[in-house]
Design a protein around this motif. Structure first.
Motif, PDB file in Angstrom:
ATOM      1  N   VAL A 216       0.927  -1.100   0.006  1.00 36.01           N
ATOM      2  CA  VAL A 216      -0.149  -0.063   0.040  1.00 36.01           C
ATOM      3  C   VAL A 216       0.816   1.362   0.105  1.00 36.01           C
ATOM      4  O   VAL A 216       2.160   1.174   0.122  1.00 36.01           O
ATOM      5  N   ALA A 217       0.306   2.381  -0.002  1.00 32.65           N
ATOM      6  CA  ALA A 217       0.819   3.638  -0.065  1.00 32.65           C
ATOM      7  C   ALA A 217       0.043   4.464   0.638  1.00 32.65           C
ATOM      8  O   ALA A 217      -0.900   4.345   0.697  1.00 32.65           O
ATOM      9  N   PHE A 218       0.646   5.279   1.802  1.00 30.65           N
ATOM     10  CA  PHE A 218       0.238   6.081   2.516  1.00 30.65           C
ATOM     11  C   PHE A 218       0.710   7.645   2.580  1.00 30.65           C
ATOM     12  O   PHE A 218       1.870   7.408   2.360  1.00 30.65           O
ATOM     13  N   GLU A 219      -0.215   8.471   2.210  1.00 34.92           N
ATOM     14  CA  GLU A 219       0.154   9.995   2.059  1.00 34.92           C
ATOM     15  C   GLU A 219      -0.355  10.989   3.003  1.00 34.92           C
ATOM     16  O   GLU A 219      -1.581  10.902   3.337  1.00 34.92           O
ATOM     17  N   THR A 220       0.425  11.693   3.286  1.00 29.88           N
ATOM     18  CA  THR A 220      -0.032  13.012   4.189  1.00 29.88           C
ATOM     19  C   THR A 220       0.457  14.117   3.681  1.00 29.88           C
ATOM     20  O   THR A 220       1.517  14.085   3.083  1.00 29.88           O
ATOM     21  N   ASP A 221      -0.343  15.178   3.706  1.00 32.82           N
ATOM     22  CA  ASP A 221       0.433  16.630   3.169  1.00 32.82           C
ATOM     23  C   ASP A 221      -0.200  17.734   3.962  1.00 32.82           C
ATOM     24  O   ASP A 221      -1.208  17.569   4.589  1.00 32.82           O
ATOM     25  N   SER A 222       0.347  18.860   3.483  1.00 29.14           N
ATOM     26  CA  SER A 222      -0.095  20.521   3.936  1.00 29.14           C
ATOM     27  C   SER A 222       0.065  21.225   2.855  1.00 29.14           C
ATOM     28  O   SER A 222       1.158  21.336   2.406  1.00 29.14           O
TER      29      SER A 222
ATOM     30  N   VAL B 180       5.392  10.403   1.856  1.00 32.82           N
ATOM     31  CA  VAL B 180       4.506   9.297   1.365  1.00 32.82           C
ATOM     32  C   VAL B 180       5.303   8.159   2.056  1.00 32.82           C
ATOM     33  O   VAL B 180       6.640   7.859   2.007  1.00 32.82           O
ATOM     34  N   VAL B 181       4.444   6.940   2.707  1.00 29.35           N
ATOM     35  CA  VAL B 181       4.861   5.655   3.041  1.00 29.35           C
ATOM     36  C   VAL B 181       4.586   4.647   2.243  1.00 29.35           C
ATOM     37  O   VAL B 181       3.426   4.538   2.006  1.00 29.35           O
ATOM     38  N   ARG B 182       5.551   3.913   1.789  1.00 31.38           N
ATOM     39  CA  ARG B 182       5.084   2.613   1.215  1.00 31.38           C
ATOM     40  C   ARG B 182       5.676   1.626   1.562  1.00 31.38           C
ATOM     41  O   ARG B 182       6.547   1.470   2.060  1.00 31.38           O
ATOM     42  N   GLY B 183       4.647   0.436   1.667  1.00 32.57           N
ATOM     43  CA  GLY B 183       4.985  -0.949   2.222  1.00 32.57           C
ATOM     44  C   GLY B 183       3.781  -1.675   2.392  1.00 32.57           C
ATOM     45  O   GLY B 183       2.833  -1.597   1.799  1.00 32.57           O
ATOM     46  N   ARG B 184       4.098  -2.915   3.065  1.00 29.70           N
ATOM     47  CA  ARG B 184       3.190  -3.648   3.264  1.00 29.70           C
ATOM     48  C   ARG B 184       2.308  -3.393   4.720  1.00 29.70           C
ATOM     49  O   ARG B 184       2.826  -3.122   5.583  1.00 29.70           O
ATOM     50  N   ALA B 185       0.958  -3.563   4.651  1.00 26.97           N
ATOM     51  CA  ALA B 185      -0.067  -3.103   5.511  1.00 26.97           C
ATOM     52  C   ALA B 185      -0.263  -4.451   6.403  1.00 26.97           C
ATOM     53  O   ALA B 185      -0.420  -5.741   5.652  1.00 26.97           O
TER      54      ALA B 185
END
Length: 155
Positions: free
Chosen positions: A65-71, A83-88
């Protein structure tokens, strides 16, 4: 026009730790999904709570998966994205679940039961900033500690 610049791992970690909401991208049999959710950063992982029967709970287990947060500030044309990419992975170990609750368990904003705790380790962590450098602010972890205290006071 401002140039985008890559962020160091420590900058990415600090910004990720200062956030409360992001988006998780995953693939399901009916195609890609982007799930908005709140999160916390605990022991080198993004931690989220979801329903076991949600898209994430059903198709995200052991998936890449990819997880993204921003401002962003559109008026100033500046902002950042991490962005964090890895296995959930599902967190099942009682000791690990207790550690997450002790640090700061994610508090879902949406109604409904969110009993499944999942994490994405920060193995691949990248980011970039557009615009000016930020003002000095709290150190890594201070923002989440303050949010945890705010949530406890409002409960």
């Amino acid at each position: 026009m401002p140039q985008a610049r890559p962020l160091s791992r420590s900058e990415c970690h600090a910004l990720l730790s200062s956030g409360v909401a992001g988006r998780l991208a995953l693939s399901a049999p009916d195609g890609p999904h982007i799930v908005p959710l709140n999160y916390s950063v605990v022991d080198g992982a993004v931690v989220v709570r979801t329903s076991p029967y949600s898209v994430l709970g059903t198709h995200g287990r052991d998936a890449l998966v990819a997880f993204e947060t921003d401002s962003f500030d559109p008026d100033r044309r500046e902002g950042w994205s991490v962005v964090v990419r890895g296995r959930a992975e599902v967190v099942r170990d009682r000791g690990q679940l207790d550690a997450i609750r002790h640090h700061w368990e994610p508090q879902p904003w949406a109604s409904g039961a969110r009993s499944l705790v999942m994490r994405i380790r920060l193995d691949e962590l990248t980011g970039r900033r557009l615009g000016r450098e930020p003002e000095p602010g709290p150190r890594v972890g201070e923002d989440q500690a303050a949010r945890r205290d705010d949530v406890a006071r409002s409960a």
